[in-house]
Design an enzyme around this catalytic site. Structure first.
Site, PDB file in Angstrom:
ATOM      1  N   LYS A  79       0.738  -1.168   0.052  1.00  0.00           N
ATOM      2  CA  LYS A  79       0.146   0.239   0.012  1.00  0.00           C
ATOM      3  C   LYS A  79       0.868   1.260   0.221  1.00  0.00           C
ATOM      4  CE  LYS A  79      -3.767   1.966   2.733  1.00  0.00           C
ATOM      5  NZ  LYS A  79      -4.663   1.744   4.019  1.00  0.00           N
ATOM      6  N   SER A 154      -9.749   1.760   3.112  1.00  0.00           N
ATOM      7  CA  SER A 154      -8.889   2.434   2.377  1.00  0.00           C
ATOM      8  C   SER A 154      -7.932   1.577   1.772  1.00  0.00           C
ATOM      9  CB  SER A 154      -7.982   3.541   3.024  1.00  0.00           C
ATOM     10  OG  SER A 154      -6.939   3.043   3.975  1.00  0.00           O
ATOM     11  N   SER A 178      -9.458  -0.786   7.411  1.00  0.00           N
ATOM     12  CA  SER A 178      -9.096  -0.496   6.119  1.00  0.00           C
ATOM     13  C   SER A 178      -8.206  -1.718   5.493  1.00  0.00           C
ATOM     14  CB  SER A 178      -7.999   0.718   6.068  1.00  0.00           C
ATOM     15  OG  SER A 178      -8.813   1.821   5.853  1.00  0.00           O
TER      16      SER A 178
HETATM   17  N1  GLN Z   1     -13.224   4.062   6.852  1.00  0.00           N
HETATM   18  C1  GLN Z   1     -12.143   4.232   7.978  1.00  0.00           C
HETATM   19  C2  GLN Z   1     -11.823   5.556   7.811  1.00  0.00           C
HETATM   20  O1  GLN Z   1     -12.205   6.312   6.774  1.00  0.00           O
HETATM   21  C3  GLN Z   1     -11.136   3.278   8.186  1.00  0.00           C
HETATM   22  C4  GLN Z   1      -9.855   3.888   7.540  1.00  0.00           C
HETATM   23  C5  GLN Z   1      -8.540   3.033   7.910  1.00  0.00           C
HETATM   24  O2  GLN Z   1      -8.504   1.949   8.365  1.00  0.00           O
HETATM   25  N2  GLN Z   1      -7.449   3.567   7.377  1.00  0.00           N
HETATM   26  O3  GLN Z   1     -11.454   6.318   8.832  1.00  0.00           O
END
Ligand code: GLN
Length: 519
Positions: A79, A154, A178
């Protein structure tokens, strides 16, 4: 060579038995990436040159008869929030479009010591904020099960890389779901580890008290293999402890899989009779069947209370923006590939004035750079977080959220006195359509309803592929669903035992996306 279903174990054996060379293997994956990435947008940077060079090194080692470690010669996708020396790392943000880090993250160093082969850096939501990958400054990522749908976020690019057979495994980061949520939406195993088990050194910070690096793979066994390599204490991350195998075990689970394992289902999540609103019917059916499967394997299942769980989402969405507003303050358009970066052609920097500004113009410069270089979700969280931390509001928001964090953690501690694992859906829905929630931040935040409490409490959890169901908006569709298992801190091994037993008797993880042929 059929590489779509190759596991880390099979690659290791293939290299040992000289069925293929590391270079041939890397070339196969690179070929698939070139073929499918234009449609999927999973990779932002393809590191072909580096991949072939590392693969060649591995082949030289094999020729000399040197021993292979578990990940030697195994390709991987990473990532783009995990920094890589000399390889552009953007966090999918315009303001980092030209950032080439001068050092490697600890997890990258650990993988390099194994002789891994980096295929490329994957797309994600900007600074890892989002649940659909639509917040990337470099375009959304398509779900290979249905290219009109999101892969989740994400870490959507990492999930798609593995789901589409463009890499055998990938690293992601998980601050509130994420890894687990995109794993669920793409039919993969997604491992999120105990806070402190894996070094965050070199992970671009989103919310430092919740961020953890983790793994996407097809099987639990592979996730465990990668975890064993990347976990460990690191003096460069003061919050790292490491998580040696079985560290958190108080009772021996040995090799007995699920036999006698006590599993609790939080009544606040699913309802007393699985009648909670907001969870799609298809998700309920598959997750219930998966839990019955675990029961069939010897697990004892009960409903348990997690009284403060319903408040985890609002707690998370105060804590995270607060930390984001502070962490993102460092991006000024000068450092990290800004005006001093090699390339000054980035459109957001195209102000006509490319010199470092004089002090009098400094504020204007910051405003300009941050206005152009940061996307709407980053700005939203910076504003919410600055507000929550400001004098006069701090006690009402940030302090309250911190107090709530303690109560949520206490709930889990209490629950783990009664049960070994907690089970629930990973995501309340299957993959939704691209654009469906993009302009509705609250609807998007609800995608995290079952994942955020784990991060707030610092626990390990895994998402396991547990079936397929149609999306409510398309009865013809057939989309992956994930079962989430949550364990006490440093009990990753418990997740591995249960997950491996589950995968031995189910075949959901063996299915690959059908729509790939029409992409
Ligand atoms: N969807 C969650 C957020 O927007 C998780 C994001 C993540 O785990 N990086 O914060």
């Amino acid at each position: 060579m059929m590489i779509e279903n190759l596991t880390i174990g099979k690659i290791h054996e293939g290299l040992l038995h000289k069925d293929f060379s590391a270079r041939e293997l890397a070339q196969e994956y690179l070929g698939r990436i070139k073929k499918y990435n234009p449609a999927l947008n999973a990779f932002l940077t393809i590191t072909e040159k580096e991949a072939l060079a590392s693969a060649q090194e591995v082949d030289n080692q094999i020729a000399q008869g040197l021993p292979l470690k578990s990940l030697t010669g195994v390709p991987a996708a990473v990532k783009d929030v995990i920094i890589t020396k000399g390889i552009r790392t953007t966090a999918s943000a315009k303001i980092l479009e030209h950032y080439t880090p001068p050092y490697d993250a600890t997890v990258i160093e650990k993988l390099q010591e194994e002789g891994y082969v980096l295929l490329g850096k994957t797309n994600c939501d900007e600074f890892a904020m989002g649940a659909s990958n639509e917040n990337s400054a470099f375009g959304s990522v398509k779900n290979p099960w249905d290219a009109t749908r999101v892969p989740g976020g994400s870490s959507g690019g990492s999930a798609v890389a593995v789901a589409a057979g463009l890499a055998p495994y990938a690293l992601g980061s998980d601050t509130g779901g994420s890894i687990r949520q995109p794993a669920s939406l793409c039919g993969l195993v997604g491992l999120h580890c105990t806070y402190g088990s894996i070094s965050r050194y070199g992970l671009i910070a989103m919310a430092s008290s919740l961020d953890q690096i983790g793994v996407f793979s097809r099987t639990v066994e592979e996730a465990e293999t990668v975890f064993n390599v990347i976990q460990g204490n690191d003096p460069r991350d003061a919050t790292s402890i490491g998580s040696p195998p079985n560290k958190g075990e108080t009772r021996p689970l040995a090799e007995r899989g699920c036999k006698g394992l006590k599993i609790g289902i939080p009544v606040e999540y699913v309802g007393k009779n699985w009648d909670a609103e907001g969870i799609e019917e298809g998700v309920k059916i598959c997750v219930r069947e998966a839990i019955e499967e675990l029961e069939g394997l010897g697990a004892v299942v009960t409903m348990i209370p997690l009284p403060h769980a319903p408040l985890a989402l609002s707690t998370y969405y105060i804590l995270v923006p607060s930390e984001v507003s502070s962490n993102l303050a460092r991006y000024d358009g000068m450092r990290y590939g800004g005006v001093n970066g090699a390339d000054t052609s980035a459109s957001f920097r195209d102000t006509g004035k490319r010199d470092v500004p004089r002090q009098s113009a400094l504020i204007e410069w910051y405003e300009n750079m941050r206005t152009r270089g940061l996307g709407p979700e980053s700005k939203r969280r910076i504003m919410i977080g600055t507000y929550a931390l400001s004098a006069g509001y701090y006690d009402a928001y940030y302090k309250k959220a911190q107090q709530m964090r303690t109560l949520i953690r206490d709930d889990f501690n209490q629950a783990f006195k009664e049960v070994d694992l907690i089970a629930c859906p990973t995501s309340p829905t299957v993959a939704f359509k691209i654009g469906e929630k993009a302009n509705d931040p609250l609807a998007m935040y609800l995608a995290d309803i079952f994942t955020v409490a784990v991060n707030v409490a610092g626990l390990p959890a895994i998402s396991l592929p547990c079936g397929f169901a149609p999306a409510p908006d398309d009865p013809q569709s057939n989309l992956p669903i994930g079962l989430q298992l949550i364990a006490p801190p440093f009990s990753e091994s418990r997740l591995f035992h249960a997950g491996k037993a589950f995968q031995q008797t189910t075949d959901h993880h063996l299915k690959t996306p059908l729509s790939m042929s029409v992409l």
